[in-house]
Design an enzyme around this catalytic site. Structure first.
Site, PDB file in Angstrom:
ATOM      1  CG  ASP A  60      -2.669  57.483  56.650  1.00 46.32           C
ATOM      2  OD1 ASP A  60      -2.861  56.251  56.599  1.00 46.32           O
ATOM      3  OD2 ASP A  60      -1.742  58.055  56.059  1.00 46.32           O
ATOM      4  CD  GLU A  74       0.654  58.771  52.831  1.00 46.79           C
ATOM      5  OE1 GLU A  74       0.966  59.178  53.961  1.00 46.79           O
ATOM      6  OE2 GLU A  74       0.786  57.577  52.467  1.00 46.79           O
ATOM      7  CG  ASP A  92      -0.914  55.778  47.477  1.00 43.03           C
ATOM      8  OD1 ASP A  92      -1.575  56.495  48.254  1.00 43.03           O
ATOM      9  OD2 ASP A  92       0.336  55.758  47.478  1.00 43.03           O
TER      10      ASP A  92
END
Length: 422
Positions: free
Chosen positions: A208, A185, A90
């Site tokens: 990330d 997330e 997302d």
């Protein structure tokens, strides 16, 4: 045993994957009651499953909650702990992720980058310090009207390309590897329905992070606070001496917050904050949502007590008004868990070193899926994905940094196997 020189890998496809993925709208919605919060996130997840299966990863699948699970089988006889690589599909609701048009600025030479679809959006060299490390690299941006989606489609693309390379280069020895792609997330729900038993990993790495060479083992600890103010609603034409506007009380609460401390705009490093994220309502009832952050979890209660005193003082000035103060734990500093498993960070740092980068151990002024995964039983530091200026129209990432992230994933897998033979 003679090991394959991973740094000789050159058949990358990470940029092509990334450019494809960012054009799929996967924005999550903090106001939704469904999981995932938006069905469109599954559009990317379904594509990832198809591509994983085309690589020969036969168990790749999408579950009802929008999670992608997949297994790269071991190709060694050594007993190697099962490790997982994880990223989220997302993008942040802070900025539109619809109709993203990725652009490649080749051979960057320090110029300001004017984004063509909105020339007022300029990525300035003077304001983005990490651009100093990008001379000669190829910078990818959006076109000026959306975010790019490097957070975290860069991580997704890097894991996908590493998976392809592991499947096509059997000379890179590794144990069993799990892949996990999560939804939601960005709205703090990324692992709400993850099945760790099905995943079957012992240790993990979220891909990330930001600058190339960094790995993060420390996050904020985080709570959310929801304050509901009850006022007295009266027709405004007859309100004198009677109306108590809940919305005005909410505004006073925000106005009474500390001005020179305890806010995102006045803190850095490991300093925490009290931050209002949303206000809504009217004269009868109003609601304010806050996020409370600090690297030291014990300080969260101190900040919440400060906030509650502010609320009490405002409400006390307006007889007839009342309030509710609800605290919800969001995540905790993963360092508490990772310090009990030092080998996870040691291997991450060694992998980054083997890529030819100078490893940098960092703490995050934020959180990742790894924060909660660590406390759920999957110790999970955060490795760089290469993106910068997340959640806005100036977001960017370089081709070369994404390739280094792919190599780092390969090295992590290899070092776990190598050290399992000792």
């Amino acid at each position: 045993m003679i090991y394959f020189d991973i740094n000789k890998v050159s058949d990358f496809q990470v940029v092509e994957r990334f450019m494809r993925y960012v054009q799929i709208d996967t924005e999550s919605d903090p106001h939704a009651t469904s999981f995932p919060s938006t069905e469109k996130q599954k559009n990317l997840s379904r594509l990832l499953v198809t591509e994983l299966q085309q690589m020969g990863i036969t168990d790749a699948h999408l579950d009802e909650y929008g999670y992608v699970y997949a297994t790269i089988p071991a190709n060694t006889d050594r007993e190697v702990p099962v490790i997982c690589f994880c990223s989220h599909v997302d993008t942040s609701p802070d900025c539109s992720g619809k109709d993203v048009k990725p652009l490649v600025h080749t051979n960057y030479q320090g110029q300001d980058m004017v984004l063509p679809d909105d020339p007022s959006v300029i990525i300035k060299y003077s304001e983005h310090s990490d651009l100093q490390h990008q001379f000669g690299n190829d910078i990818i941006t959006a076109s000026g009207t959306t975010l790019l989606g490097a957070d975290d489609k860069a991580g997704v693309a890097e894991i996908m390309d590493a998976a392809r390379l592991l499947m096509s280069h059997p000379e890179i020895k590794h144990g069993e590897i799990k892949i996990l792609f999560t939804p939601d997330e960005e709205i703090g729900q990324g692992v709400d329905h993850v099945d760790l038993k099905k995943l079957g990993a012992q240790f993990g790495y979220t891909i990330d992070g930001e600058r190339a060479g960094t790995i993060e083992d420390e996050t904020f600890s985080a709570d959310g606070v929801r304050i509901v103010i009850q006022g007295i609603s009266v027709h405004p034409g007859f309100a004198k001496g009677k109306m108590v506007s809940a919305l005005k009380l909410a505004a006073e609460i925000i106005a009474d917050l500390p001005k020179d401390e305890l806010s995102p705009e006045t803190t850095a490093g490991k300093e925490g904050f009290i931050h209002p994220t949303e206000i809504s309502g009217g004269a009868d009832k109003a609601e304010i949502n806050f996020i409370i952050r600090d690297h030291n979890a014990a300080k969260l209660k101190e900040y919440e007590a400060i906030l509650q005193r502010i609320v009490e003082n405002v409400v006390a000035r307006y007889p007839g008004s009342t309030y509710a103060f609800d605290v919800k734990e969001q995540y905790r500093n993963m360092k508490e868990v990772l310090d009990q498993h030092p080998e996870v960070m040691e291997i991450g740092l060694e992998a980054i070193k083997r890529v030819g980068l100078t490893p940098e151990r960092r703490s995050i002024r934020g959180g990742t899926d790894g924060s909660r995964l660590s406390f759920m039983g999957l110790p999970c530091p955060n490795v760089f994905a290469g993106g910068h200026a997340f959640h806005g129209k100036m977001e960017w990432v370089s081709k070369q940094d994404m390739e280094k992230a792919v190599l780092t994933i390969l090295h992590i897998a290899s070092v776990w196997e190598e050290r399992s033979g000792k």
